[in-house]
Design a protein around this motif. Structure first.
Motif, PDB file in Angstrom:
ATOM      1  N   ALA A 153     -29.102 -69.697  -6.533  1.00 41.63           N
ATOM      2  CA  ALA A 153     -30.067 -69.709  -7.822  1.00 41.63           C
ATOM      3  C   ALA A 153     -29.092 -69.357  -9.050  1.00 41.63           C
ATOM      4  O   ALA A 153     -29.784 -68.838 -10.060  1.00 41.63           O
ATOM      5  CB  ALA A 153     -31.301 -68.916  -7.548  1.00 41.63           C
ATOM      6  N   GLY A 154     -27.806 -69.586  -8.888  1.00 41.66           N
ATOM      7  CA  GLY A 154     -27.058 -69.700 -10.193  1.00 41.66           C
ATOM      8  C   GLY A 154     -27.189 -71.044 -10.910  1.00 41.66           C
ATOM      9  O   GLY A 154     -28.159 -72.015 -10.481  1.00 41.66           O
ATOM     10  N   ILE A 155     -26.398 -71.389 -11.804  1.00 43.54           N
ATOM     11  CA  ILE A 155     -26.536 -72.374 -12.783  1.00 43.54           C
ATOM     12  C   ILE A 155     -26.462 -73.705 -11.769  1.00 43.54           C
ATOM     13  O   ILE A 155     -27.389 -74.435 -12.031  1.00 43.54           O
ATOM     14  CB  ILE A 155     -25.661 -72.253 -14.026  1.00 43.54           C
ATOM     15  CG1 ILE A 155     -25.992 -73.579 -14.732  1.00 43.54           C
ATOM     16  CG2 ILE A 155     -24.228 -72.496 -13.368  1.00 43.54           C
ATOM     17  CD1 ILE A 155     -27.404 -73.329 -15.550  1.00 43.54           C
ATOM     18  N   ALA A 156     -25.723 -73.680 -10.950  1.00 39.40           N
ATOM     19  CA  ALA A 156     -25.257 -74.973 -10.019  1.00 39.40           C
ATOM     20  C   ALA A 156     -26.622 -75.079  -9.223  1.00 39.40           C
ATOM     21  O   ALA A 156     -27.011 -76.269  -9.427  1.00 39.40           O
ATOM     22  CB  ALA A 156     -24.497 -74.916  -9.157  1.00 39.40           C
ATOM     23  N   GLY A 157     -27.341 -74.176  -8.653  1.00 43.30           N
ATOM     24  CA  GLY A 157     -28.568 -74.545  -7.909  1.00 43.30           C
ATOM     25  C   GLY A 157     -29.737 -74.586  -8.655  1.00 43.30           C
ATOM     26  O   GLY A 157     -30.290 -75.810  -8.349  1.00 43.30           O
ATOM     27  N   LEU A 158     -29.737 -73.903  -9.676  1.00 44.08           N
ATOM     28  CA  LEU A 158     -31.047 -74.149 -10.622  1.00 44.08           C
ATOM     29  C   LEU A 158     -31.017 -75.591 -11.286  1.00 44.08           C
ATOM     30  O   LEU A 158     -31.936 -76.069 -11.552  1.00 44.08           O
ATOM     31  CB  LEU A 158     -31.253 -72.933 -11.536  1.00 44.08           C
ATOM     32  CG  LEU A 158     -31.591 -71.794 -11.016  1.00 44.08           C
ATOM     33  CD1 LEU A 158     -31.654 -70.645 -11.991  1.00 44.08           C
ATOM     34  CD2 LEU A 158     -32.968 -71.598 -10.092  1.00 44.08           C
ATOM     35  N   SER A 159     -30.003 -75.951 -11.641  1.00 42.47           N
ATOM     36  CA  SER A 159     -29.796 -77.190 -12.467  1.00 42.47           C
ATOM     37  C   SER A 159     -29.982 -78.219 -11.437  1.00 42.47           C
ATOM     38  O   SER A 159     -30.712 -79.393 -11.725  1.00 42.47           O
ATOM     39  CB  SER A 159     -28.302 -77.237 -13.005  1.00 42.47           C
ATOM     40  OG  SER A 159     -28.041 -76.258 -13.917  1.00 42.47           O
ATOM     41  N   THR A 160     -29.474 -78.223 -10.147  1.00 39.77           N
ATOM     42  CA  THR A 160     -29.807 -79.165  -9.213  1.00 39.77           C
ATOM     43  C   THR A 160     -31.321 -79.394  -8.974  1.00 39.77           C
ATOM     44  O   THR A 160     -31.832 -80.286  -8.855  1.00 39.77           O
ATOM     45  CB  THR A 160     -29.114 -78.936  -8.060  1.00 39.77           C
ATOM     46  OG1 THR A 160     -27.646 -78.745  -8.215  1.00 39.77           O
ATOM     47  CG2 THR A 160     -29.102 -80.029  -7.134  1.00 39.77           C
ATOM     48  N   ALA A 161     -31.724 -78.005  -8.775  1.00 38.02           N
ATOM     49  CA  ALA A 161     -33.394 -78.023  -8.657  1.00 38.02           C
ATOM     50  C   ALA A 161     -34.310 -78.728  -9.446  1.00 38.02           C
ATOM     51  O   ALA A 161     -35.165 -79.368  -9.512  1.00 38.02           O
ATOM     52  CB  ALA A 161     -33.846 -76.513  -8.364  1.00 38.02           C
ATOM     53  N   TRP A 162     -33.832 -78.196 -11.007  1.00 32.28           N
ATOM     54  CA  TRP A 162     -34.228 -79.129 -12.265  1.00 32.28           C
ATOM     55  C   TRP A 162     -34.239 -80.493 -12.136  1.00 32.28           C
ATOM     56  O   TRP A 162     -35.234 -81.159 -12.307  1.00 32.28           O
ATOM     57  CB  TRP A 162     -33.729 -78.422 -13.312  1.00 32.28           C
ATOM     58  CG  TRP A 162     -34.003 -79.074 -14.757  1.00 32.28           C
ATOM     59  CD1 TRP A 162     -35.208 -78.883 -15.255  1.00 32.28           C
ATOM     60  CD2 TRP A 162     -32.984 -79.907 -15.378  1.00 32.28           C
ATOM     61  NE1 TRP A 162     -35.008 -79.750 -16.431  1.00 32.28           N
ATOM     62  CE2 TRP A 162     -33.775 -80.265 -16.557  1.00 32.28           C
ATOM     63  CE3 TRP A 162     -31.829 -80.232 -15.417  1.00 32.28           C
ATOM     64  CZ2 TRP A 162     -33.256 -81.103 -17.636  1.00 32.28           C
ATOM     65  CZ3 TRP A 162     -31.381 -81.198 -16.151  1.00 32.28           C
ATOM     66  CH2 TRP A 162     -32.010 -81.617 -17.513  1.00 32.28           C
ATOM     67  N   PRO A 221     -32.289 -61.041  -5.829  1.00 28.68           N
ATOM     68  CA  PRO A 221     -33.297 -61.498  -6.899  1.00 28.68           C
ATOM     69  C   PRO A 221     -32.935 -62.603  -7.706  1.00 28.68           C
ATOM     70  O   PRO A 221     -31.881 -63.274  -7.632  1.00 28.68           O
ATOM     71  CB  PRO A 221     -33.177 -60.125  -7.988  1.00 28.68           C
ATOM     72  CG  PRO A 221     -31.994 -59.692  -7.837  1.00 28.68           C
ATOM     73  CD  PRO A 221     -31.294 -59.768  -6.489  1.00 28.68           C
ATOM     74  N   ILE A 222     -33.892 -63.310  -8.294  1.00 23.92           N
ATOM     75  CA  ILE A 222     -33.752 -64.657  -9.113  1.00 23.92           C
ATOM     76  C   ILE A 222     -34.167 -64.255 -10.504  1.00 23.92           C
ATOM     77  O   ILE A 222     -35.334 -64.033 -10.751  1.00 23.92           O
ATOM     78  CB  ILE A 222     -34.567 -65.696  -8.155  1.00 23.92           C
ATOM     79  CG1 ILE A 222     -34.361 -65.841  -7.044  1.00 23.92           C
ATOM     80  CG2 ILE A 222     -34.524 -67.030  -9.276  1.00 23.92           C
ATOM     81  CD1 ILE A 222     -35.097 -66.748  -6.274  1.00 23.92           C
ATOM     82  N   PRO A 223     -33.074 -64.603 -11.413  1.00 25.41           N
ATOM     83  CA  PRO A 223     -31.714 -64.769 -11.208  1.00 25.41           C
ATOM     84  C   PRO A 223     -31.241 -63.373 -10.698  1.00 25.41           C
ATOM     85  O   PRO A 223     -31.748 -62.622 -10.842  1.00 25.41           O
ATOM     86  CB  PRO A 223     -31.250 -64.804 -12.823  1.00 25.41           C
ATOM     87  CG  PRO A 223     -32.553 -65.298 -13.418  1.00 25.41           C
ATOM     88  CD  PRO A 223     -33.771 -64.447 -12.763  1.00 25.41           C
ATOM     89  N   ASP A 272     -34.258 -62.656  -1.980  1.00 26.65           N
ATOM     90  CA  ASP A 272     -33.853 -61.846  -1.083  1.00 26.65           C
ATOM     91  C   ASP A 272     -34.023 -62.526   0.166  1.00 26.65           C
ATOM     92  O   ASP A 272     -34.426 -62.066   1.202  1.00 26.65           O
ATOM     93  CB  ASP A 272     -34.814 -60.571  -1.006  1.00 26.65           C
ATOM     94  CG  ASP A 272     -34.716 -59.596  -2.531  1.00 26.65           C
ATOM     95  OD1 ASP A 272     -33.462 -59.470  -2.922  1.00 26.65           O
ATOM     96  OD2 ASP A 272     -35.705 -59.389  -3.069  1.00 26.65           O
ATOM     97  N   ALA A 273     -33.803 -63.796  -0.023  1.00 26.99           N
ATOM     98  CA  ALA A 273     -33.569 -64.531   1.587  1.00 26.99           C
ATOM     99  C   ALA A 273     -32.251 -64.891   1.585  1.00 26.99           C
ATOM    100  O   ALA A 273     -31.695 -66.146   1.159  1.00 26.99           O
ATOM    101  CB  ALA A 273     -34.398 -65.687   1.201  1.00 26.99           C
ATOM    102  N   ARG A 274     -31.210 -64.374   2.543  1.00 25.14           N
ATOM    103  CA  ARG A 274     -29.765 -64.568   2.859  1.00 25.14           C
ATOM    104  C   ARG A 274     -29.906 -65.433   3.879  1.00 25.14           C
ATOM    105  O   ARG A 274     -30.501 -65.576   4.908  1.00 25.14           O
ATOM    106  CB  ARG A 274     -29.306 -63.212   3.304  1.00 25.14           C
ATOM    107  CG  ARG A 274     -27.778 -63.720   3.281  1.00 25.14           C
ATOM    108  CD  ARG A 274     -26.906 -62.493   3.689  1.00 25.14           C
ATOM    109  NE  ARG A 274     -25.401 -62.339   3.673  1.00 25.14           N
ATOM    110  CZ  ARG A 274     -24.846 -61.995   2.708  1.00 25.14           C
ATOM    111  NH1 ARG A 274     -25.299 -61.498   1.531  1.00 25.14           N
ATOM    112  NH2 ARG A 274     -23.521 -62.385   2.858  1.00 25.14           N
TER     113      ARG A 274
END
Length: 389
Positions: free
Chosen positions: A14-23, A39-41, A172-174
């Motif tokens: 859920a960094g910029i790469a993951g969140l941008s892809t999700a978006w 946590p997110i972020p 918190d989901a590793r």
């Protein structure tokens, strides 16, 4: 959220790469779930920071220079979408002390992009930038296109916007295992399945797959947040982004803006460290940065250090500093950011991967595009992602 008729995608990270892809995936009508080990972020993520530089000048990495107009446009689309503009536009000034090979390719790419730049007479530096050490300066170049992005604010608003649209978050989901052919991830001991999986785990990538182990490596990096001496406070408050291109003095510096602190870092990669390690900066971590800063700025020993911070980048083992983005198996994609490019280009690379998953471009084209391997004439700016009908 729109009716998800295009399938389900799991995004790991859920960094910029993951969140941008999700978006970008959600905008195309996919159902998206995001898994994050904290946590997110996540404050431990490489993306989590007060401010980051973005710019058009890219030295010998001309392929990335040609991506930057599209990267700026994609951020504009994202900001419209989340209802907040977290980008302080400013000029970027480059102080050249030795020939690092930066000027000629930068001048060429900026000219081809019609992006303004000019030399600053060295005699003007003491008045315009009284905090800059002039000893050893051979050239100063002002560029028009650039500024500062505010990562914590971008990530936070993006999470809120995505949650409002039905994206499912697993904090918190590793994730400990991925099957790229079954579309399966194991997080906290439980299996989760989807039509596609995107691994955007940053410096933790090597813990999930060995596919890029010969290409990318985590790199422990140090930055410092500092307070200037009072006589330089106004100069810093008014300053644009400053980059020193000396061999020994090389630093990048972001002035205090919109409630942030003055920040300084260098661009020498350690290519060492474990992303699960601590974030405590030791004297050894900052020794090179402190030495470089003394050559970049007058009276640097009188600056007060507010925080020494460690983050982890993922960088290439060679010196190419490119993104490593590629399909993995039949159902997965790997999105590995490289160096500080990660935040500058995050939304554009995320949109590229989402476009490949949606069948809008071939996997090979997406890989070449993300690696900055296309010349200016090959670039056709993609439209900003629109909601699915």
């Amino acid at each position: 959220m729109m009716a998800a008729s295009r399938g389900r995608v799991i995004v790991v990270g859920a960094g910029i790469a993951g969140l941008s892809t999700a978006w970008a995936l959600e905008k195309r009508g996919f159902a998206v779930e995001v898994f994050e080990q904290g946590p997110i972020p996540n404050p431990r993520a490489s993306s989590y920071d007060e401010h980051r530089i973005t710019r058009h000048a890219y030295g010998t990495a001309e392929g990335y220079a040609y991506l930057m107009p599209q990267a700026f446009a994609m951020y504009d689309a994202m900001f419209r979408d989340i209802g907040a503009d977290h980008f302080a536009r400013s000029k970027v000034i480059y102080f050249i002390r030795e020939d690092t090979g930066w000027y000629e390719p930068s001048a060429r790419s900026l000219s081809r992009l019609n992006s303004g730049f000019r030399d600053i007479p060295l005699s003007d530096i003491p008045e315009r930038f009284p905090m800059v050490e002039t000893a050893g300066l051979t050239r100063a170049v002002e560029t028009d296109e650039g500024g500062m992005l505010f990562p914590i604010r971008i990530l936070t608003d993006l999470v809120v916007a995505l949650g409002n649209r039905g994206v499912t978050f697993h904090s918190d989901a590793r994730v400990t295992a991925v099957d790229p052919d079954a579309g399966l991830v194991v997080a906290n001991g439980r299996e989760h399945r989807a039509d596609r999986v995107v691994i955007a785990a940053g410096a933790w990538l090597e813990k999930l797959t060995p596919v890029l182990s010969r290409t990318v490596v985590p790199s422990r990096q140090a930055v410092m947040y500092i307070a200037p001496p009072p006589e330089f406070a106004k100069a810093w408050a008014d300053a644009p982004v400053l980059i020193d291109l000396g061999v020994n003095s090389g630093t990048y510096t972001l002035p205090p803006r919109r409630g942030t602190r003055l920040k300084i870092g260098d661009h020498v990669f350690t290519r060492a460290g474990d992303a699960d390690g601590d974030r405590i900066a030791t004297p050894a971590d900052v020794a090179r940065l402190e030495s470089a800063a003394r050559l970049s700025y007058r009276g640097f020993d009188r600056y007060q250090v507010l925080e020494k911070k460690i983050c982890f980048y993922t960088v290439t083992r060679d010196t190419s500093e490119r993104f490593a983005v590629q399909p993995w198996g039949t159902r997965a994609w790997i999105v590995s950011a490289c160096s500080g490019h990660g935040f500058k280009l995050g939304p554009l690379i995320g949109d590229t991967v989402a476009g490949a998953i949606a069948g809008e471009r071939s996997p090979d084209e997406a890989t070449r595009f993300a690696a900055g391997q296309m010349d200016l004439e090959e670039h056709v700016a993609p439209p900003a992602p629109q909601p699915a009908e």
